[in-house]
Scaffold this active site. Structure first.
Site, PDB file in Angstrom:
ATOM      1  CE  LYS A  64      -2.739  -3.075  -0.085  1.00  0.00           C
ATOM      2  NZ  LYS A  64      -2.444  -4.504   0.043  1.00  0.00           N
ATOM      3  CG  HIS A  71     -23.409  17.542   0.244  1.00  0.00           C
ATOM      4  ND1 HIS A  71     -23.547  16.691  -0.824  1.00  0.00           N
ATOM      5  CD2 HIS A  71     -23.314  18.810  -0.246  1.00  0.00           C
ATOM      6  CE1 HIS A  71     -23.538  17.407  -1.943  1.00  0.00           C
ATOM      7  NE2 HIS A  71     -23.400  18.705  -1.621  1.00  0.00           N
TER       8      HIS A  71
HETATM    9  P1  FAD Z   1       2.248 -13.501   9.303  1.00  0.00           P
HETATM   10  O1  FAD Z   1       1.995 -12.058   9.145  1.00  0.00           O
HETATM   11  O2  FAD Z   1       2.693 -14.273   8.126  1.00  0.00           O
HETATM   12  O3  FAD Z   1       3.319 -13.637  10.478  1.00  0.00           O
HETATM   13  C1  FAD Z   1       3.862 -14.858  10.845  1.00  0.00           C
HETATM   14  C2  FAD Z   1       5.221 -14.635  11.465  1.00  0.00           C
HETATM   15  O4  FAD Z   1       5.669 -15.863  12.023  1.00  0.00           O
HETATM   16  C3  FAD Z   1       6.297 -14.220  10.461  1.00  0.00           C
HETATM   17  O5  FAD Z   1       6.925 -13.054  10.917  1.00  0.00           O
HETATM   18  C4  FAD Z   1       7.275 -15.395  10.434  1.00  0.00           C
HETATM   19  O6  FAD Z   1       8.618 -14.993  10.268  1.00  0.00           O
HETATM   20  C5  FAD Z   1       7.072 -15.990  11.828  1.00  0.00           C
HETATM   21  N1  FAD Z   1       7.399 -17.421  11.931  1.00  0.00           N
HETATM   22  C6  FAD Z   1       7.042 -18.425  11.087  1.00  0.00           C
HETATM   23  N2  FAD Z   1       7.485 -19.610  11.574  1.00  0.00           N
HETATM   24  C7  FAD Z   1       8.147 -19.333  12.723  1.00  0.00           C
HETATM   25  C8  FAD Z   1       8.812 -20.132  13.682  1.00  0.00           C
HETATM   26  N3  FAD Z   1       8.891 -21.472  13.587  1.00  0.00           N
HETATM   27  N4  FAD Z   1       9.383 -19.518  14.737  1.00  0.00           N
HETATM   28  C9  FAD Z   1       9.320 -18.174  14.881  1.00  0.00           C
HETATM   29  N5  FAD Z   1       8.688 -17.371  14.006  1.00  0.00           N
HETATM   30  C10 FAD Z   1       8.097 -17.946  12.960  1.00  0.00           C
HETATM   31  N6  FAD Z   1      -3.968  -8.647   4.313  1.00  0.00           N
HETATM   32  C11 FAD Z   1      -4.816  -7.629   4.567  1.00  0.00           C
HETATM   33  O7  FAD Z   1      -5.653  -7.726   5.463  1.00  0.00           O
HETATM   34  N7  FAD Z   1      -4.736  -6.463   3.836  1.00  0.00           N
HETATM   35  C12 FAD Z   1      -3.835  -6.295   2.859  1.00  0.00           C
HETATM   36  O8  FAD Z   1      -3.799  -5.232   2.224  1.00  0.00           O
HETATM   37  C13 FAD Z   1      -2.935  -7.348   2.567  1.00  0.00           C
HETATM   38  N8  FAD Z   1      -2.010  -7.224   1.595  1.00  0.00           N
HETATM   39  C14 FAD Z   1      -1.127  -8.247   1.366  1.00  0.00           C
HETATM   40  C15 FAD Z   1      -0.180  -8.097   0.354  1.00  0.00           C
HETATM   41  C16 FAD Z   1       0.720  -9.112   0.097  1.00  0.00           C
HETATM   42  C17 FAD Z   1       1.742  -8.951  -1.007  1.00  0.00           C
HETATM   43  C18 FAD Z   1       0.692 -10.307   0.881  1.00  0.00           C
HETATM   44  C19 FAD Z   1       1.671 -11.415   0.630  1.00  0.00           C
HETATM   45  C20 FAD Z   1      -0.255 -10.465   1.889  1.00  0.00           C
HETATM   46  C21 FAD Z   1      -1.173  -9.440   2.132  1.00  0.00           C
HETATM   47  N9  FAD Z   1      -2.159  -9.555   3.119  1.00  0.00           N
HETATM   48  C22 FAD Z   1      -3.037  -8.540   3.337  1.00  0.00           C
HETATM   49  C23 FAD Z   1      -2.270 -10.771   3.931  1.00  0.00           C
HETATM   50  C24 FAD Z   1      -1.640 -10.557   5.328  1.00  0.00           C
HETATM   51  O9  FAD Z   1      -0.298 -10.135   5.170  1.00  0.00           O
HETATM   52  C25 FAD Z   1      -1.702 -11.845   6.123  1.00  0.00           C
HETATM   53  O10 FAD Z   1      -3.038 -12.324   6.149  1.00  0.00           O
HETATM   54  C26 FAD Z   1      -1.256 -11.601   7.569  1.00  0.00           C
HETATM   55  O11 FAD Z   1       0.053 -11.102   7.614  1.00  0.00           O
HETATM   56  C27 FAD Z   1      -1.355 -12.891   8.368  1.00  0.00           C
HETATM   57  O12 FAD Z   1      -0.955 -12.656   9.670  1.00  0.00           O
HETATM   58  P2  FAD Z   1      -0.369 -13.816  10.590  1.00  0.00           P
HETATM   59  O13 FAD Z   1      -0.072 -13.162  11.905  1.00  0.00           O
HETATM   60  O14 FAD Z   1      -1.258 -14.984  10.577  1.00  0.00           O
HETATM   61  O15 FAD Z   1       0.990 -14.283   9.878  1.00  0.00           O
HETATM   62  P1  NAD Z   2      -5.241 -15.819  -4.604  1.00  0.00           P
HETATM   63  O1  NAD Z   2      -5.702 -17.139  -4.120  1.00  0.00           O
HETATM   64  O2  NAD Z   2      -6.023 -14.605  -4.283  1.00  0.00           O
HETATM   65  O3  NAD Z   2      -5.066 -15.847  -6.187  1.00  0.00           O
HETATM   66  C1  NAD Z   2      -4.270 -16.790  -6.868  1.00  0.00           C
HETATM   67  C2  NAD Z   2      -4.799 -16.928  -8.274  1.00  0.00           C
HETATM   68  O4  NAD Z   2      -3.866 -17.662  -9.062  1.00  0.00           O
HETATM   69  C3  NAD Z   2      -6.126 -17.693  -8.340  1.00  0.00           C
HETATM   70  O5  NAD Z   2      -7.093 -16.850  -8.900  1.00  0.00           O
HETATM   71  C4  NAD Z   2      -5.795 -18.925  -9.184  1.00  0.00           C
HETATM   72  O6  NAD Z   2      -6.864 -19.313  -9.998  1.00  0.00           O
HETATM   73  C5  NAD Z   2      -4.602 -18.427 -10.015  1.00  0.00           C
HETATM   74  N1  NAD Z   2      -3.744 -19.506 -10.557  1.00  0.00           N
HETATM   75  C6  NAD Z   2      -3.301 -20.631  -9.930  1.00  0.00           C
HETATM   76  N2  NAD Z   2      -2.519 -21.369 -10.777  1.00  0.00           N
HETATM   77  C7  NAD Z   2      -2.457 -20.698 -11.959  1.00  0.00           C
HETATM   78  C8  NAD Z   2      -1.802 -20.941 -13.224  1.00  0.00           C
HETATM   79  N3  NAD Z   2      -1.056 -22.022 -13.437  1.00  0.00           N
HETATM   80  N4  NAD Z   2      -1.966 -20.038 -14.218  1.00  0.00           N
HETATM   81  C9  NAD Z   2      -2.724 -18.923 -14.026  1.00  0.00           C
HETATM   82  N5  NAD Z   2      -3.367 -18.652 -12.844  1.00  0.00           N
HETATM   83  C10 NAD Z   2      -3.235 -19.521 -11.826  1.00  0.00           C
HETATM   84  O7  NAD Z   2      -3.731 -15.694  -4.046  1.00  0.00           O
HETATM   85  P2  NAD Z   2      -2.712 -14.475  -4.052  1.00  0.00           P
HETATM   86  O8  NAD Z   2      -3.125 -13.410  -4.991  1.00  0.00           O
HETATM   87  O9  NAD Z   2      -1.378 -15.109  -4.182  1.00  0.00           O
HETATM   88  O10 NAD Z   2      -2.884 -13.893  -2.577  1.00  0.00           O
HETATM   89  C11 NAD Z   2      -2.662 -14.730  -1.424  1.00  0.00           C
HETATM   90  C12 NAD Z   2      -3.412 -14.204  -0.242  1.00  0.00           C
HETATM   91  O11 NAD Z   2      -2.843 -12.994   0.226  1.00  0.00           O
HETATM   92  C13 NAD Z   2      -4.857 -13.881  -0.531  1.00  0.00           C
HETATM   93  O12 NAD Z   2      -5.659 -15.009  -0.324  1.00  0.00           O
HETATM   94  C14 NAD Z   2      -5.179 -12.822   0.438  1.00  0.00           C
HETATM   95  O13 NAD Z   2      -5.742 -13.397   1.585  1.00  0.00           O
HETATM   96  C15 NAD Z   2      -3.853 -12.201   0.804  1.00  0.00           C
HETATM   97  N6  NAD Z   2      -3.770 -10.822   0.253  1.00  0.00           N
HETATM   98  C16 NAD Z   2      -4.692  -9.899   0.636  1.00  0.00           C
HETATM   99  C17 NAD Z   2      -4.650  -8.622   0.129  1.00  0.00           C
HETATM  100  C18 NAD Z   2      -5.677  -7.620   0.561  1.00  0.00           C
HETATM  101  O14 NAD Z   2      -6.374  -7.870   1.514  1.00  0.00           O
HETATM  102  N7  NAD Z   2      -5.807  -6.470  -0.089  1.00  0.00           N
HETATM  103  C19 NAD Z   2      -3.678  -8.268  -0.788  1.00  0.00           C
HETATM  104  C20 NAD Z   2      -2.770  -9.223  -1.190  1.00  0.00           C
HETATM  105  C21 NAD Z   2      -2.821 -10.499  -0.631  1.00  0.00           C
END
Ligand code: FAD
Ligand code: NAD
Length: 458
Positions: A50, A446
């Site tokens: 973001k 508004h």
């Molecule tokens: P995580 O945030 O994954 O945290 C887990 C932590 O555990 C990590 O720091 C890891 O290093 C640590 N860990 C793992 N194994 C061990 C171990 N054995 N010992 C010690 N530490 C360990 N969600 C939203 O709501 N809004 C968004 O805009 C959004 N954007 C996203 C964009 C991207 C590119 C991605 C990849 C994800 C996005 N998400 C978004 C999803 C969101 O990041 C995750 O749902 C969220 O971080 C999950 O939280 P969590 O606490 O379960 O795990």
């Molecule tokens: P996703 O599950 O949202 O999308 C993955 C997509 O890849 C699916 O639509 C699937 O059909 C497609 N796909 C799989 N194999 C393929 C292939 N061989 N060729 C073409 N398409 C294929 O997963 P993501 O985008 O990786 O995001 C992972 C998670 O991260 C999401 O589920 C979401 O919870 C979290 N996330 C959230 C936000 C947000 O809240 N704004 C932003 C980013 C990520």
């Protein structure tokens, strides 16, 4: 041996919120993290994406400012500086987590945690060696990692996942995105705004397959309008390097009952085909809880099949969102203490930060029908909203869904500017069990985008 009331493994939004809730409830708490506090959300997810999207949006707005009577001259961007700003925000927020842990007397321990058995956690760290900790309760909050696509060519240089692309400081001429899910849609918006030629290849018949069909269709139209190539029904089967040096994604394209072979060429390929729970090395032999397709199985109180061991967030699958993980973490701790849950997990809003933004909560009309309800809905078009017109916003809408007989709200879907902020209003109304009339009664200022909420509820 150090002893605690609670050991949390993983300091993402689920883990650190749970640890802070536990400390507030008087529990002696340890929070173990192998990497940087803040987890995926802060270091490789929500905040970095973001932050960069905000920069790209500013760039786009400046280029289009002439229509608003603002003459900015030549506008350009510097991705390295955008990345520097992103890092500054991340560090500031990370410092906030570390100082909150200190203030609440939560022991933040650097290392990899392994559940050695009920009540015992082993922490390993290169510098500090190994330590055995004891606790009455253990909470697994280890999150998720990107899924690897099981096709040839994903190891080629230039084929990256979201973790790597979020660190990149170089401009990209041509980007192919494999996967038109949430990550795919947001990276497409980011790189297109920075002038990259973007192609999205999605295997399913629609973008964002978990989303309402109408919304996915509108998003596809908007993306095409912005110059993004969108191919749905396109399953990527192989990546190879062309003689010209580019990366070639070969995919099969569904055409009715037939499938055609096609290719897309790029300098960089982003693979974002979902995420999987992070459980590698997490459990010692004999201390492995039940799982379901890699996700740790929990009951309604977030208890795993191991006594005293709980799990929340991405590692249990379901809704993989930061605010869901945080809410689950707080609730799990309260269940440990025999207290009622703090957060209402029946209604978890989900947002996509595209242009325009997408936000949903509760049920769509189709889902309500499938659940045996008799729903009614109304769509307010943003084309008639004053704030949308004066800010030069695109077409979009807000749809409210309610039960016909009782008027009780069932859900909302928004695709418009500030949708991700406004969805909170519907989440609150759903959680409070409001009817359409009750929600409509509140006066909205508004001119604002939120006036369209009243319009949708009329
Ligand atoms: P995580 O945030 O994954 O945290 C887990 C932590 O555990 C990590 O720091 C890891 O290093 C640590 N860990 C793992 N194994 C061990 C171990 N054995 N010992 C010690 N530490 C360990 N969600 C939203 O709501 N809004 C968004 O805009 C959004 N954007 C996203 C964009 C991207 C590119 C991605 C990849 C994800 C996005 N998400 C978004 C999803 C969101 O990041 C995750 O749902 C969220 O971080 C999950 O939280 P969590 O606490 O379960 O795990
Ligand atoms: P996703 O599950 O949202 O999308 C993955 C997509 O890849 C699916 O639509 C699937 O059909 C497609 N796909 C799989 N194999 C393929 C292939 N061989 N060729 C073409 N398409 C294929 O997963 P993501 O985008 O990786 O995001 C992972 C998670 O991260 C999401 O589920 C979401 O919870 C979290 N996330 C959230 C936000 C947000 O809240 N704004 C932003 C980013 C990520």
């Amino acid at each position: 041996m150090r002893e605690y009331d609670l050991i949390v493994i993983g300091a993402g939004p689920g883990g650190y919120e749970a640890a802070f809730e536990a400390a507030d409830l008087g529990m002696k708490t340890a929070l173990i993290e192998k990497d940087a506090p803040g987890g995926t959300c802060l270091n490789r997810g929500c905040i970095p994406t973001k932050s960069l999207l905000h920069g790209a949006e500013r760039y786009r707005a400046m280029k289009e400012s002439e229509a608003f009577g603002v003459l900015a001259g030549e506008v350009s961007f510097d991705l390295a500086r955008m990345q520097a700003r992103k890092r500054q925000v991340v560090v500031q927020l990370r410092t906030g987590i570390e100082s909150t842990a200190k203030r609440k007397k939560v022991d933040l321990i650097q290392g990899t945690g392994t559940v050695a058995g009920p009540g015992t956690v082993l922490v390993r760290d290169e510098r500090d060696g190994e330590e055995r900790l004891k606790a009455a309760h253990i909470l697994i909050a280890t999150g998720s990692v990107p899924v690897k696509l099981p096709i040839p060519g994903t190891d080629l240089p230039g084929v990256v996942n979201s973790d790597a692309l979020l660190e990149s400081e170089k401009s990209i001429g041509r980007l192919v995105i494999i996967g038109g899910g949430v990550i795919g849609a947001e990276f497409a918006a980011l790189y297109r705004a920075l002038g990259t030629e973007v192609t999205v290849l999605e295997a399913m018949p629609q973008l964002l397959p978990n989303l309402d069909r109408e919304m996915a269709q509108s998003l596809k139209m908007q993306m095409k309008k912005q110059g993004i190539q969108v191919c749905t029904g396109a399953r990527v089967e192989e990546i190879h390097r062309a003689k010209t040096g580019g990366l070639v994604c070969a995919y099969s394209l569904e055409k009715g009952q037939q499938a055609e072979r096609a290719i897309a060429e790029a300098d960089t390929v982003l693979v974002c085909v979902g995420r999987k729970p992070c459980t590698e090395g997490l459990f010692a032999e004999g201390a492995v809880p039940e799982t379901d397709r890699g996700r740790i199985r929990v009951n309604g109180r977030f208890e795993t099949s191991l006594p005293g061991v709980y799990a929340i967030g991405d590692v249990i699958g379901g809704i993989m969102l930061a605010h869901a993980a945080a809410a689950e973490g707080k609730n799990a701790v309260r269940y440990m203490k025999g207290l009622p849950p703090a957060a209402d997990l029946r209604f978890v809003p989900s947002c996509v930060y595209t242009d325009p933004e997408i936000a949903c909560v509760g049920m769509t009309e189709e889902e309500a029908k499938a659940a045996g309800l008799e729903p009614e809905s109304r769509k307010a078009l943003m084309g008639a909203n004053g704030k949308t017109l004066l800010t030069g916003g695109d077409r979009g809408y807000i749809r409210a869904v309610w039960e016909k007989k009782s008027g009780k709200l069932l859900g909302a879907q928004m695709m418009c500017q500030r949708a991700t902020d406004m969805i909170g209003e519907f989440t609150l109304a759903l959680s409070a069990g409001l009817t359409r009339e009750e929600m409509a009664r509140a006066i909205r200022p508004h001119p604002t985008f939120s006036e369209a909420i009243t319009e949708a509820l009329r």
